[in-house]
Design a protein around this motif. Structure first.
Motif, PDB file in Angstrom:
ATOM      1  N   GLN A 186       0.853  -1.192   0.000  1.00 49.65           N
ATOM      2  CA  GLN A 186       0.000   0.000   0.000  1.00 49.65           C
ATOM      3  C   GLN A 186       0.886   1.238   0.000  1.00 49.65           C
ATOM      4  O   GLN A 186       1.968   1.243   0.589  1.00 49.65           O
ATOM      5  CB  GLN A 186      -0.913   0.020   1.239  1.00 49.65           C
ATOM      6  N   SER A 187       0.382   2.264  -0.652  1.00 59.87           N
ATOM      7  CA  SER A 187       1.110   3.531  -0.640  1.00 59.87           C
ATOM      8  C   SER A 187       0.136   4.694  -0.650  1.00 59.87           C
ATOM      9  O   SER A 187      -0.975   4.575  -1.190  1.00 59.87           O
ATOM     10  CB  SER A 187       2.049   3.608  -1.860  1.00 59.87           C
ATOM     11  N   PRO A 188       0.507   5.824  -0.025  1.00 63.79           N
ATOM     12  CA  PRO A 188       1.694   5.963   0.821  1.00 63.79           C
ATOM     13  C   PRO A 188       1.479   5.260   2.162  1.00 63.79           C
ATOM     14  O   PRO A 188       0.369   4.856   2.476  1.00 63.79           O
ATOM     15  CB  PRO A 188       1.783   7.486   0.998  1.00 63.79           C
ATOM     16  N   SER A 189       2.518   5.156   2.946  1.00 66.38           N
ATOM     17  CA  SER A 189       2.360   4.545   4.267  1.00 66.38           C
ATOM     18  C   SER A 189       1.736   5.533   5.243  1.00 66.38           C
ATOM     19  O   SER A 189       1.004   5.138   6.151  1.00 66.38           O
ATOM     20  CB  SER A 189       3.702   4.044   4.794  1.00 66.38           C
ATOM     21  N   ASN A 190       2.041   6.800   5.030  1.00 68.89           N
ATOM     22  CA  ASN A 190       1.452   7.863   5.838  1.00 68.89           C
ATOM     23  C   ASN A 190       1.054   9.007   4.924  1.00 68.89           C
ATOM     24  O   ASN A 190       1.759   9.319   3.965  1.00 68.89           O
ATOM     25  CB  ASN A 190       2.442   8.387   6.886  1.00 68.89           C
ATOM     26  N   LYS A 191      -0.065   9.649   5.256  1.00 67.73           N
ATOM     27  CA  LYS A 191      -0.522  10.783   4.467  1.00 67.73           C
ATOM     28  C   LYS A 191      -1.159  11.806   5.411  1.00 67.73           C
ATOM     29  O   LYS A 191      -2.079  11.482   6.157  1.00 67.73           O
ATOM     30  CB  LYS A 191      -1.548  10.338   3.420  1.00 67.73           C
TER      31      LYS A 191
ATOM     32  N   LYS B  79      -7.966  19.495   5.702  1.00 65.49           N
ATOM     33  CA  LYS B  79      -9.405  19.332   5.546  1.00 65.49           C
ATOM     34  C   LYS B  79      -9.875  19.949   4.241  1.00 65.49           C
ATOM     35  O   LYS B  79      -9.459  21.059   3.884  1.00 65.49           O
ATOM     36  CB  LYS B  79     -10.108  19.987   6.733  1.00 65.49           C
ATOM     37  N   GLY B  80     -10.689  19.203   3.503  1.00 66.01           N
ATOM     38  CA  GLY B  80     -11.229  19.704   2.247  1.00 66.01           C
ATOM     39  C   GLY B  80     -10.484  19.240   1.013  1.00 66.01           C
ATOM     40  O   GLY B  80     -10.996  19.333  -0.104  1.00 66.01           O
ATOM     41  N   LYS B  81      -9.255  18.728   1.206  1.00 62.72           N
ATOM     42  CA  LYS B  81      -8.477  18.228   0.072  1.00 62.72           C
ATOM     43  C   LYS B  81      -8.909  16.807  -0.285  1.00 62.72           C
ATOM     44  O   LYS B  81      -9.475  16.087   0.524  1.00 62.72           O
ATOM     45  CB  LYS B  81      -6.981  18.227   0.419  1.00 62.72           C
ATOM     46  N   ASP B  82      -8.603  16.419  -1.521  1.00 64.40           N
ATOM     47  CA  ASP B  82      -8.854  15.039  -1.956  1.00 64.40           C
ATOM     48  C   ASP B  82      -7.585  14.214  -1.755  1.00 64.40           C
ATOM     49  O   ASP B  82      -6.476  14.742  -1.885  1.00 64.40           O
ATOM     50  CB  ASP B  82      -9.229  14.998  -3.438  1.00 64.40           C
ATOM     51  N   VAL B  83      -7.761  12.920  -1.458  1.00 61.85           N
ATOM     52  CA  VAL B  83      -6.609  12.033  -1.324  1.00 61.85           C
ATOM     53  C   VAL B  83      -6.867  10.748  -2.097  1.00 61.85           C
ATOM     54  O   VAL B  83      -8.014  10.318  -2.257  1.00 61.85           O
ATOM     55  CB  VAL B  83      -6.271  11.684   0.143  1.00 61.85           C
ATOM     56  N   GLU B  84      -5.785  10.150  -2.555  1.00 62.95           N
ATOM     57  CA  GLU B  84      -5.850   8.850  -3.222  1.00 62.95           C
ATOM     58  C   GLU B  84      -4.924   7.877  -2.506  1.00 62.95           C
ATOM     59  O   GLU B  84      -3.754   8.181  -2.283  1.00 62.95           O
ATOM     60  CB  GLU B  84      -5.418   8.970  -4.692  1.00 62.95           C
ATOM     61  N   LEU B  85      -5.455   6.723  -2.188  1.00 63.92           N
ATOM     62  CA  LEU B  85      -4.678   5.678  -1.529  1.00 63.92           C
ATOM     63  C   LEU B  85      -4.604   4.492  -2.484  1.00 63.92           C
ATOM     64  O   LEU B  85      -5.607   4.112  -3.088  1.00 63.92           O
ATOM     65  CB  LEU B  85      -5.347   5.261  -0.215  1.00 63.92           C
ATOM     66  N   ARG B  86      -3.423   3.880  -2.546  1.00 60.16           N
ATOM     67  CA  ARG B  86      -3.205   2.838  -3.543  1.00 60.16           C
ATOM     68  C   ARG B  86      -2.963   1.500  -2.876  1.00 60.16           C
ATOM     69  O   ARG B  86      -2.341   1.419  -1.815  1.00 60.16           O
ATOM     70  CB  ARG B  86      -2.006   3.207  -4.416  1.00 60.16           C
ATOM     71  N   CYS B  87      -3.427   0.456  -3.546  1.00 62.53           N
ATOM     72  CA  CYS B  87      -3.225  -0.917  -3.065  1.00 62.53           C
ATOM     73  C   CYS B  87      -2.801  -1.811  -4.225  1.00 62.53           C
ATOM     74  O   CYS B  87      -3.473  -1.847  -5.262  1.00 62.53           O
ATOM     75  CB  CYS B  87      -4.508  -1.455  -2.440  1.00 62.53           C
ATOM     76  N   ASP B  88      -1.703  -2.531  -4.029  1.00 63.45           N
ATOM     77  CA  ASP B  88      -1.259  -3.547  -4.981  1.00 63.45           C
ATOM     78  C   ASP B  88      -1.475  -4.916  -4.351  1.00 63.45           C
ATOM     79  O   ASP B  88      -0.752  -5.280  -3.410  1.00 63.45           O
ATOM     80  CB  ASP B  88       0.225  -3.376  -5.318  1.00 63.45           C
ATOM     81  N   PRO B  89      -2.444  -5.686  -4.820  1.00 60.62           N
ATOM     82  CA  PRO B  89      -2.725  -6.982  -4.189  1.00 60.62           C
ATOM     83  C   PRO B  89      -1.688  -8.026  -4.587  1.00 60.62           C
ATOM     84  O   PRO B  89      -0.834  -7.781  -5.442  1.00 60.62           O
ATOM     85  CB  PRO B  89      -4.099  -7.330  -4.759  1.00 60.62           C
ATOM     86  N   ILE B  90      -1.788  -9.166  -3.976  1.00 62.75           N
ATOM     87  CA  ILE B  90      -0.931 -10.299  -4.340  1.00 62.75           C
ATOM     88  C   ILE B  90      -1.324 -10.754  -5.748  1.00 62.75           C
ATOM     89  O   ILE B  90      -2.513 -10.885  -6.060  1.00 62.75           O
ATOM     90  CB  ILE B  90      -1.083 -11.436  -3.316  1.00 62.75           C
ATOM     91  N   SER B  91      -0.315 -10.984  -6.563  1.00 61.81           N
ATOM     92  CA  SER B  91      -0.558 -11.386  -7.940  1.00 61.81           C
ATOM     93  C   SER B  91      -1.422 -12.637  -7.996  1.00 61.81           C
ATOM     94  O   SER B  91      -1.158 -13.627  -7.292  1.00 61.81           O
ATOM     95  CB  SER B  91       0.779 -11.647  -8.645  1.00 61.81           C
TER      96      SER B  91
END
Lengths: 110, 116
Positions: B6-11, B15-27
């Motif tokens: 997962q990335s980022p590890s910390n974010k 308040k009011g901003k948009d965020v995107e969190l990413r996940c790479d699953p097991i192949s």
């Protein structure tokens, strides 16, 4: 809420002692699982018991399931300091999501 | 082999901003889940993807939350107009195809989101 309940919320023991954690749930289930979490981050799967099973062992872990009482227990025998973590039960009524208990914080003192 | 990442590890975001969190699953894992863990709320299911089926969005707390999974692999969880109550650890998990009797989920290390 469908969230499972666990007790105790916290458990403090000495190395070598056994630790028992209990979980109760509210719905019919296909399986029940136990996970460990260190330092509030990723969970590690410990053991899965199916609804038609009553007891399962994995190393120092023993899990029981009583579907008539909608309850499960996790026993860790001969505990070690490295077993210090939070332990969660999680159950699934279908295939799509896990419902987690509130967790038990276990502290094992050397 | 490689686990779920997962990335980022910390974010930290305002308040009011948009965020995107990413996940790479097991192949090879066809099922992907997002959960949220916050103080006082425990672990909550957010959304589930299984292969090409329509996702189960029943756990998303509001329409500010959305997720997609591209090509059946990587997933992105988007939170729009973040609020302080969105502060939590967001956990991603994957699992192999459905098998009789249930299956375990493999969790990533999580993204700790702090909204200031």
């Amino acid at each position: 809420s469908q969230q499972g309940e666990e007790d105790p919320q916290a458990l403090s023991i000495q190395e070598g002692e056994n630790a028992t954690m209990n979980c109760s749930y509210k719905t019919s289930i296909n399986n029940l699982q136990w996970y460990r979490q260190n330092s509030g981050r990723g969970l590690v799967h410990l053991i899965l018991i199916r609804s038609n099973e009553r007891e399962k062992h994995s190393g120092r872990l023993r899990v029981t399931l009583d579907t008539s009482k909608k309850s499960s227990s996790l026993l860790i025998t001969a505990s070690r300091a490295a077993d210090t973590a939070s332990y969660f039960c999680a159950y699934s009524g279908g295939y799509n999501k896990l419902i987690f208990g509130a967790g038990t914080r276990l502290a094992v003192h050397p | 082999g490689a686990g779920v990442s997962q990335s980022p590890s910390n974010k930290v975001t305002e308040k009011g901003k948009d965020v995107e969190l990413r996940c790479d699953p097991i192949s090879g894992h066809t099922a992907l889940y997002w959960y949220r863990q916050s103080l006082g709320q425990g672990l909550e299911f957010l959304i589930y993807f299984q292969g090409n089926s329509a996702p189960d969005k029943s756990g998303l707390p509001s329409d500010r939350f959305s997720a997609e999974r591209t090509g059946g692999s990587v997933s992105t969880l988007t939170i729009q107009r973040t609020q302080q109550e969105d502060s939590a650890v967001y956990l991603c998990a994957s699992s192999p195809a459905k098998t009789s009797g249930g299956y375990e989920q493999y969790f990533g290390p999580g993204t700790r989101l702090t909204v200031t």
